[in-house]
Design a protein around this motif. Sequence first.
Motif, PDB file in Angstrom:
ATOM      1  N   LEU A  47      18.522  50.160  45.641  1.00 28.85           N
ATOM      2  CA  LEU A  47      17.896  50.654  44.410  1.00 28.85           C
ATOM      3  C   LEU A  47      17.036  49.572  43.755  1.00 28.85           C
ATOM      4  CD1 LEU A  47      20.993  52.474  42.835  1.00 28.85           C
ATOM      5  CD2 LEU A  47      18.985  53.575  43.847  1.00 28.85           C
ATOM      6  N   GLY A  48      16.882  48.460  44.460  1.00 27.52           N
ATOM      7  CA  GLY A  48      16.041  47.387  43.931  1.00 27.52           C
ATOM      8  C   GLY A  48      16.751  46.465  42.951  1.00 27.52           C
ATOM      9  N   VAL A  49      18.070  46.515  42.938  1.00 26.93           N
ATOM     10  CA  VAL A  49      18.812  45.638  42.029  1.00 26.93           C
ATOM     11  C   VAL A  49      19.314  44.424  42.814  1.00 26.93           C
ATOM     12  CG1 VAL A  49      20.843  45.450  40.517  1.00 26.93           C
ATOM     13  CG2 VAL A  49      19.567  47.613  40.650  1.00 26.93           C
ATOM     14  N   ASP A  50      19.126  43.257  42.252  1.00 24.53           N
ATOM     15  CA  ASP A  50      19.605  42.032  42.896  1.00 24.53           C
ATOM     16  C   ASP A  50      21.126  41.964  42.734  1.00 24.53           C
ATOM     17  OD1 ASP A  50      19.837  39.593  44.070  1.00 24.53           O
ATOM     18  OD2 ASP A  50      18.725  38.474  42.532  1.00 24.53           O
ATOM     19  N   ALA A  51      21.844  42.253  43.809  1.00 26.92           N
ATOM     20  CA  ALA A  51      23.300  42.301  43.730  1.00 26.92           C
ATOM     21  C   ALA A  51      23.903  41.517  44.880  1.00 26.92           C
ATOM     22  CB  ALA A  51      23.783  43.747  43.797  1.00 26.92           C
ATOM     23  N   ILE A  52      25.126  41.017  44.659  1.00 24.04           N
ATOM     24  CA  ILE A  52      25.813  40.282  45.722  1.00 24.04           C
ATOM     25  C   ILE A  52      27.302  40.612  45.677  1.00 24.04           C
ATOM     26  CG2 ILE A  52      25.967  38.225  44.205  1.00 24.04           C
ATOM     27  CD1 ILE A  52      25.884  36.544  46.807  1.00 24.04           C
ATOM     28  N   SER A  53      27.895  40.781  46.851  1.00 27.37           N
ATOM     29  CA  SER A  53      29.322  41.097  46.886  1.00 27.37           C
ATOM     30  C   SER A  53      30.139  39.830  47.094  1.00 27.37           C
ATOM     31  CB  SER A  53      29.621  42.092  48.009  1.00 27.37           C
ATOM     32  OG  SER A  53      29.524  41.457  49.266  1.00 27.37           O
ATOM     33  N   TYR A  54      31.330  39.820  46.497  1.00 31.58           N
ATOM     34  CA  TYR A  54      32.274  38.710  46.636  1.00 31.58           C
ATOM     35  C   TYR A  54      33.624  39.290  47.057  1.00 31.58           C
ATOM     36  CZ  TYR A  54      29.777  35.135  43.778  1.00 31.58           C
ATOM     37  OH  TYR A  54      28.917  34.200  43.275  1.00 31.58           O
ATOM     38  N   THR A  55      34.274  38.685  48.011  1.00 31.67           N
ATOM     39  CA  THR A  55      35.680  39.024  48.235  1.00 31.67           C
ATOM     40  C   THR A  55      36.485  38.335  47.118  1.00 31.67           C
ATOM     41  OG1 THR A  55      36.124  37.056  49.539  1.00 31.67           O
ATOM     42  CG2 THR A  55      35.345  38.991  50.748  1.00 31.67           C
ATOM     43  N   GLY A  56      37.771  38.652  47.019  1.00 25.60           N
ATOM     44  CA  GLY A  56      38.597  37.978  46.005  1.00 25.60           C
ATOM     45  C   GLY A  56      38.575  36.460  46.177  1.00 25.60           C
ATOM     46  N   PRO A  57      38.811  35.960  47.415  1.00 29.75           N
ATOM     47  CA  PRO A  57      38.751  34.512  47.623  1.00 29.75           C
ATOM     48  C   PRO A  57      37.388  33.917  47.245  1.00 29.75           C
ATOM     49  CG  PRO A  57      39.885  35.540  49.472  1.00 29.75           C
ATOM     50  CD  PRO A  57      39.382  36.657  48.591  1.00 29.75           C
ATOM     51  N   GLN A  58      36.315  34.588  47.601  1.00 24.99           N
ATOM     52  CA  GLN A  58      34.983  34.068  47.243  1.00 24.99           C
ATOM     53  C   GLN A  58      34.789  34.052  45.735  1.00 24.99           C
ATOM     54  OE1 GLN A  58      32.694  36.868  49.559  1.00 24.99           O
ATOM     55  NE2 GLN A  58      32.358  35.420  51.234  1.00 24.99           N
ATOM     56  N   ALA A  59      35.474  34.987  45.055  1.00 25.60           N
ATOM     57  CA  ALA A  59      35.353  35.050  43.596  1.00 25.60           C
ATOM     58  C   ALA A  59      36.226  33.994  42.926  1.00 25.60           C
ATOM     59  CB  ALA A  59      35.712  36.450  43.103  1.00 25.60           C
ATOM     60  N   GLY A  60      36.865  33.136  43.726  1.00 27.38           N
ATOM     61  CA  GLY A  60      37.653  32.035  43.155  1.00 27.38           C
ATOM     62  C   GLY A  60      38.969  32.472  42.531  1.00 27.38           C
ATOM     63  N   ILE A  61      39.538  33.569  43.035  1.00 26.87           N
ATOM     64  CA  ILE A  61      40.808  34.051  42.472  1.00 26.87           C
ATOM     65  C   ILE A  61      41.969  33.417  43.245  1.00 26.87           C
ATOM     66  CG2 ILE A  61      42.235  36.094  42.025  1.00 26.87           C
ATOM     67  CD1 ILE A  61      39.579  37.654  41.767  1.00 26.87           C
ATOM     68  N   PHE A  62      42.582  32.407  42.626  1.00 28.15           N
ATOM     69  CA  PHE A  62      43.687  31.692  43.275  1.00 28.15           C
ATOM     70  C   PHE A  62      45.016  32.279  42.848  1.00 28.15           C
ATOM     71  CE2 PHE A  62      40.100  28.845  43.456  1.00 28.15           C
ATOM     72  CZ  PHE A  62      40.167  28.420  44.773  1.00 28.15           C
ATOM     73  N   THR A  63      45.891  32.479  43.844  1.00 25.77           N
ATOM     74  CA  THR A  63      47.170  33.130  43.551  1.00 25.77           C
ATOM     75  C   THR A  63      48.334  32.277  44.061  1.00 25.77           C
ATOM     76  OG1 THR A  63      47.465  34.276  45.674  1.00 25.77           O
ATOM     77  CG2 THR A  63      46.021  35.339  44.056  1.00 25.77           C
ATOM     78  N   ASP A  64      49.551  32.733  43.750  1.00 21.03           N
ATOM     79  CA  ASP A  64      50.725  32.100  44.352  1.00 21.03           C
ATOM     80  C   ASP A  64      50.844  32.601  45.795  1.00 21.03           C
ATOM     81  OD1 ASP A  64      51.894  34.641  44.259  1.00 21.03           O
ATOM     82  OD2 ASP A  64      53.034  34.208  42.440  1.00 21.03           O
ATOM     83  N   GLN A  65      51.952  32.244  46.466  1.00 22.77           N
ATOM     84  CA  GLN A  65      52.019  32.507  47.909  1.00 22.77           C
ATOM     85  C   GLN A  65      52.673  33.839  48.266  1.00 22.77           C
ATOM     86  OE1 GLN A  65      54.010  30.675  46.156  1.00 22.77           O
ATOM     87  NE2 GLN A  65      56.000  30.325  47.121  1.00 22.77           N
TER      88      GLN A  65
END
Length: 405
Positions: free
Chosen positions: A88-106
Motif C-alpha cells: 500500500l506504499g507504507v514504509d513498514a518493517i516486521s520484527y520478531t519478538g527477539p528482534q524487538a528486544g523482548i528479553f524474558t526469563d527461561q
Amino acid sequence: MSRIVQKYGGTSVGDTDRIRRVAERIKETRALGHELVVVVSARAGVTNELIARARSVSANPNGRELDQLLAIGEQETCALTAMALQGLGVDAISYTGPQAGIFTDQFHTKARIRSINVKPIEKDLKAGRVIIIAGFQGINEEGEVTTLGRGASDLTAIAMAAALNATSCQIFTDVDGVYTADPRVVKDARKLLELSYDEMLELASAGSKVMQSRSVELAKKYGVVFEVRSSFNQNPGTIVKEEVAYMEKVVVRGVAVDKDQSKIVVSGIPDRPGSAARVFRSLADANIIVDMIVQNAGRQGVANLAFTVPQGDTERAVQALEPVLAANGGGQVAVQGRIAKLSVVGVGMKTHSGVAASVFQALADAGINIELISTSEIKISVVIELDRADEGARVIHAAFGLDKA
Ligand code: ASP
Ligand code: MG
C-alpha cells in the motif's frame, strides 16, 4: 504527533483478506502523522493447530521445541502485515519478538518479560517506519526463543506501550469493547465507555474473555491506559484506566459468567490444624488454580471443604487429592461438573452496602439456588447450576438496572 501502539488479535488477522484490511487501517492511522507500533497475534486457530501437531509427534513435547514451533504463528502474520503495508506504499518493517528486544526469563511456553531494549525500534520510528511486531514471544538469556503464555499478544502490546512511553494503546479485537454482560446472553447489555483496571481484572478473571488478565495487571502496574475496540468497525471501544472519582457512583459495572469451572467437595476431613493446608498444598503442587473456597463449621471432629477449579483440571485435582486424604486420616472427594460461576463487579461496592443482598434476592426471586459464595472488595461471585447461569445473568443485569445508561 502521538505515539500509538496497536494490537490486532487472531480473528482480525484471520486470513489474508483480513490482513489487507488491517493494513489499510494501519495506513489510515499512519496518514494522520502518528508514530505507530503494531503487535499482531497468530491467525485465529493457528496456535491450537500447532500445539495439536506437536502432540501428534510427541506425547510430551519439549518446551524449547514447542516455543520454536509456536513462535511461527505470530511470525507469519507480522511478515504478511508488513508486506501488505509495503504493497500500500507504507514504509513498514516486521520484527520478531527477539528482534524487538523482548528479553524474558527461561521458562519455555510461559516466559515472563524481564526487559525490553527499545533502541532498534526507536531508530526505525525516527526513520518514519511503521513497526509490526510478532506478539506472544521473546528471547531468553541463552538466546532461545520463548513464548509468553496463551493469549499473551496482549501482553506484548501493553509491555511495548509501557517501554515506548506510548501516548495510547489500542487493543483491536472481534468485539466492540467490554459490555455490562455478554451481549449474546443478555440482549440489553450495554457497552461500557470506561472501566477501571481493577474492574477489568475482576471481569476478566470472572470469565469475560475479552482480554488476558495478566496483560491488564501489567497495564495497571505501568499505568498504561488502553482501549479495547473492534477491528471490524469504527465504533469507539472501552477505555481502561486507573479508577477515577466519578466511577464510584456506579455501584455495579457488569456481570460475568464462567462456565469453565467445576465444583469439588472434600467432605469428612479431620477438623484440626493443617488439614486445609494439606489439601490446598497438594493442589498448588499440581499447579491447579483454586477459586471460591468455602469451609463449613466443623462438627464431631470433621469438616467439609468446597471449592472450584478450572474444568480442565478436575481429574488432576481429584488425583492430587486422593493420596492426601488417605494420609490425612479420611475424607471423600466428590465432583460437581455442571455448575457456573456468576460474578457481579463494580468499584462502587467498596462504599455501598446491600449489593450482596440484592444479588441474592434477584436469584431467589428467579428460584435459582446458590451453592457457594465468595466476595472481594469489588466483586461478588456465586456458584449456581450451569443450566440456569444465563438466566441468572439476565435477572441480575436487570436488578441493577445495567441496561440503563
Ligand atoms: N497466538 C497466541 C495464542 O493463541 C497468543 C495470542 O493470540 O494472544 O495464545
Ligand atoms: Mg488473543
